[in-house]
Design an enzyme around this catalytic site. Structure first.
Site, PDB file in Angstrom:
ATOM      1  CG  HIS A  89      -3.094   3.677   1.460  1.00 48.72           C
ATOM      2  ND1 HIS A  89      -3.565   3.123   0.291  1.00 48.72           N
ATOM      3  CD2 HIS A  89      -3.189   2.709   2.405  1.00 48.72           C
ATOM      4  CE1 HIS A  89      -3.922   1.874   0.526  1.00 48.72           C
ATOM      5  NE2 HIS A  89      -3.707   1.591   1.797  1.00 48.72           N
TER       6      HIS A  89
ATOM      7  CG  ASN B  32      -6.524  -0.666   0.886  1.00 49.74           C
ATOM      8  OD1 ASN B  32      -5.800  -0.301  -0.030  1.00 49.74           O
ATOM      9  ND2 ASN B  32      -6.064  -1.000   2.080  1.00 49.74           N
TER      10      ASN B  32
ATOM     11  CB  CYS C 262      -0.946  -0.006   1.195  1.00 48.18           C
ATOM     12  SG  CYS C 262      -2.099  -1.382   1.161  1.00 48.18           S
TER      13      CYS C 262
HETATM   14  N1  ACO Z   1     -18.825  -8.180   8.546  1.00 46.14           N
HETATM   15  C1  ACO Z   1     -19.422  -8.394   9.716  1.00 46.14           C
HETATM   16  N2  ACO Z   1     -18.746  -8.659  10.859  1.00 46.14           N
HETATM   17  C2  ACO Z   1     -17.410  -8.715  10.779  1.00 46.14           C
HETATM   18  C3  ACO Z   1     -16.717  -8.514   9.571  1.00 46.14           C
HETATM   19  C4  ACO Z   1     -17.474  -8.232   8.413  1.00 46.14           C
HETATM   20  N3  ACO Z   1     -16.915  -8.004   7.220  1.00 46.14           N
HETATM   21  N4  ACO Z   1     -15.392  -8.627   9.815  1.00 46.14           N
HETATM   22  C5  ACO Z   1     -15.248  -8.896  11.119  1.00 46.14           C
HETATM   23  N5  ACO Z   1     -16.467  -8.965  11.701  1.00 46.14           N
HETATM   24  C6  ACO Z   1     -16.793  -9.224  13.105  1.00 46.14           C
HETATM   25  C7  ACO Z   1     -15.716 -10.034  13.803  1.00 46.14           C
HETATM   26  O1  ACO Z   1     -15.901 -11.412  13.582  1.00 46.14           O
HETATM   27  C8  ACO Z   1     -15.967  -9.662  15.234  1.00 46.14           C
HETATM   28  O2  ACO Z   1     -17.068 -10.389  15.712  1.00 46.14           O
HETATM   29  P1  ACO Z   1     -17.089 -10.939  17.222  1.00 46.14           P
HETATM   30  O3  ACO Z   1     -17.038  -9.707  18.088  1.00 46.14           O
HETATM   31  O4  ACO Z   1     -18.385 -11.673  17.279  1.00 46.14           O
HETATM   32  O5  ACO Z   1     -15.879 -11.783  17.356  1.00 46.14           O
HETATM   33  C9  ACO Z   1     -16.381  -8.196  15.157  1.00 46.14           C
HETATM   34  O6  ACO Z   1     -16.811  -7.988  13.792  1.00 46.14           O
HETATM   35  C10 ACO Z   1     -15.255  -7.242  15.467  1.00 46.14           C
HETATM   36  O7  ACO Z   1     -14.118  -7.636  14.719  1.00 46.14           O
HETATM   37  P2  ACO Z   1     -12.793  -6.797  14.724  1.00 46.14           P
HETATM   38  O8  ACO Z   1     -11.804  -7.390  13.764  1.00 46.14           O
HETATM   39  O9  ACO Z   1     -12.332  -6.592  16.138  1.00 46.14           O
HETATM   40  O10 ACO Z   1     -13.347  -5.431  14.153  1.00 46.14           O
HETATM   41  P3  ACO Z   1     -12.682  -4.016  14.131  1.00 46.14           P
HETATM   42  O11 ACO Z   1     -13.535  -3.056  14.821  1.00 46.14           O
HETATM   43  O12 ACO Z   1     -11.232  -4.054  14.491  1.00 46.14           O
HETATM   44  O13 ACO Z   1     -12.768  -3.661  12.584  1.00 46.14           O
HETATM   45  C11 ACO Z   1     -11.372  -3.586  10.653  1.00 46.14           C
HETATM   46  C12 ACO Z   1     -12.096  -4.470  11.640  1.00 46.14           C
HETATM   47  C13 ACO Z   1     -12.371  -2.793   9.858  1.00 46.14           C
HETATM   48  C14 ACO Z   1     -10.574  -4.470   9.699  1.00 46.14           C
HETATM   49  C15 ACO Z   1     -10.440  -2.645  11.424  1.00 46.14           C
HETATM   50  O14 ACO Z   1      -9.628  -3.344  12.319  1.00 46.14           O
HETATM   51  C16 ACO Z   1      -9.563  -1.856  10.513  1.00 46.14           C
HETATM   52  O15 ACO Z   1     -10.015  -1.009   9.804  1.00 46.14           O
HETATM   53  N6  ACO Z   1      -8.246  -2.066  10.533  1.00 46.14           N
HETATM   54  C17 ACO Z   1      -7.344  -1.414   9.640  1.00 46.14           C
HETATM   55  C18 ACO Z   1      -6.946  -2.398   8.656  1.00 46.14           C
HETATM   56  C19 ACO Z   1      -6.816  -1.867   7.263  1.00 46.14           C
HETATM   57  O16 ACO Z   1      -7.391  -0.912   6.834  1.00 46.14           O
HETATM   58  N7  ACO Z   1      -6.004  -2.593   6.526  1.00 46.14           N
HETATM   59  C20 ACO Z   1      -5.793  -2.322   5.154  1.00 46.14           C
HETATM   60  C21 ACO Z   1      -4.441  -2.690   4.756  1.00 46.14           C
HETATM   61  S1  ACO Z   1      -3.251  -1.776   5.645  1.00 46.14           S
HETATM   62  C22 ACO Z   1      -3.378  -0.304   5.124  1.00 46.14           C
HETATM   63  O17 ACO Z   1      -3.704  -0.104   4.001  1.00 46.14           O
HETATM   64  C23 ACO Z   1      -3.072   0.788   6.075  1.00 46.14           C
END
Ligand code: ACO
Length: 324
Positions: free
Chosen positions: A251, A281, A114
């Protein structure tokens, strides 16, 4: 006298197939509400069967070149930033060069996931500054849909396909921030963070392509800290403040990362170009796609100061300050 790498034209290409969150939720255990609340993403473009990263790159590159008023005969260097090349080798950039009809000049790919666009811009800028090339076509292009595990709802909803490009020429500047062109680039990496964001396959390890694996929360936490830090170093290196910046072109990983970083930097949301809602993304393509969006809709004007920042797998991160 200073050599500056000036962006003369910007181009973009998005595959025709748009997949909304609603459509995705028919095959993935997710919902439009969850995706929008956690990421701001509404839809993504997905490449058609047989449509390759090079196809996206060629379309975006051709548009950037034409808008710059250049032909392929004018281009001295072809660079593609991508983590999803058509083949293990040759470089996707070589395919772009062949398609655009300019054999003989150098072409190669950059792999910084990225952060690929800021890494590649830095490389191209240094080629120009040392006088080795006078013009370049630099493209960020990805088909991330090919390396997603569609059973892993924590990652597959986050990414999309696309390409963005810039055509640059070397110009003479005064060596001040009033010059047009790339004013600075700052790059970083920390390979000890490998396990937080990676692909679980590869040529030398598994002989398979593999799928994206990510510890979302940890990536989020590191992203906000690293992005704010690399923006600050760009401001300090150029002796300017965030108020001098006309546009932040980040990004596009996640709307909450964009908002948290903007808040940390005390930059108004009105000055941040946001496309993650439309494109999701797109890794190395996301900054040039956002740049093209801002240029095409008339927000980003010639002479304005644009600050780009990115973070990705590795970890890698960095920033680029550019006067358009
Ligand atoms: N739909 C529904 N529920 C979901 C999904 C989905 N797509 N994905 C995860 N869940 C559920 C999980 O199973 C979990 O359920 P549980 O509580 O019953 O166990 C709950 O949602 C919370 O999951 P988390 O992973 O803790 O959710 P979080 O609030 O951290 O959000 C996310 C996840 C959106 C990926 C967040 O961590 C994030 O944005 N991280 C940044 C990652 C990113 O953008 N990466 C891109 C590449 S790196 C870069 O470009 C910078």
């Amino acid at each position: 006298m200073t050599i500056r790498s000036v962006i003369r034209g910007v181009g973009s290409y998005l595959p025709a197939n748009v997949v909304t969150n609603e459509e995705l939720s028919k095959t993935v255990d997710t919902s439009d509400l969850w995706i929008q609340e956690r990421t701001g993403i509404k839809q993504r473009h997905i490449a058609a069967d047989g449509e390759m990263t090079s196809d996206l790159a060629i379309a975006a590159g051709r548009q950037a070149m034409e808008r710059a008023g250049l032909t392929s005969d004018d281009i001295d260097l072809f660079v593609v930033a991508t983590a999803t090349p058509d083949q293990t080798f040759p470089a996707t950039a070589a395919k772009v060069q062949a398609a655009l009809g300019r054999p003989g000049v150098p072409s190669f790919d950059i792999q910084a996931v990225c952060s690929g666009f800021v890494y590649g811009l830095s490389v191209v800028d240094n080629f120009m500054k040392c006088g080795q090339v006078k013009s370049a076509l630099f493209i960020g292009a990805e088909t991330f849909s090919r390396i997603l595990d569609w059973e892993d709802r924590g990652t597959c909803v986050l990414f999309g396909d696309g390409a963005g490009a810039v055509a640059l020429t070397a110009e003479t500047g005064q060596g001040s921030t009033a010059d047009r062109g790339v004013l600075s680039t700052h790059l970083h990496s920390d390979g000890t963070q490998h396990d937080l964001l990676y692909v679980d396959g590869g040529v030398s390890s598994t002989q398979t392509t593999g799928h994206v694996r990510m510890e979302g929360r940890e990536v989020f936490r590191h992203a906000v800290v690293n992005l704010a830090s690399t923006v600050r170093e760009a401001l300090e290196a150029n002796d300017i403040t965030i108020d001098d910046v006309d546009w932040l072109v980040p990004h596009q990983a996640n709307k909450r990362i964009l908002e948290s970083t903007a808040k940390k930097l005390r930059i108004s949301g009105d000055k941040v170009i946001v496309t993650v809602d439309q494109h999701a993304n797109t890794s190395a393509a996301s900054i040039p796609l956002a740049l093209a969006t801002g240029v095409d809709d008339g927000r980003i004007q010639t002479g304005q100061l644009v600050l780009m920042e990115a973070m990705g797998g590795g970890f890698t991160w960095g920033s680029a300050l550019v006067r358009m």
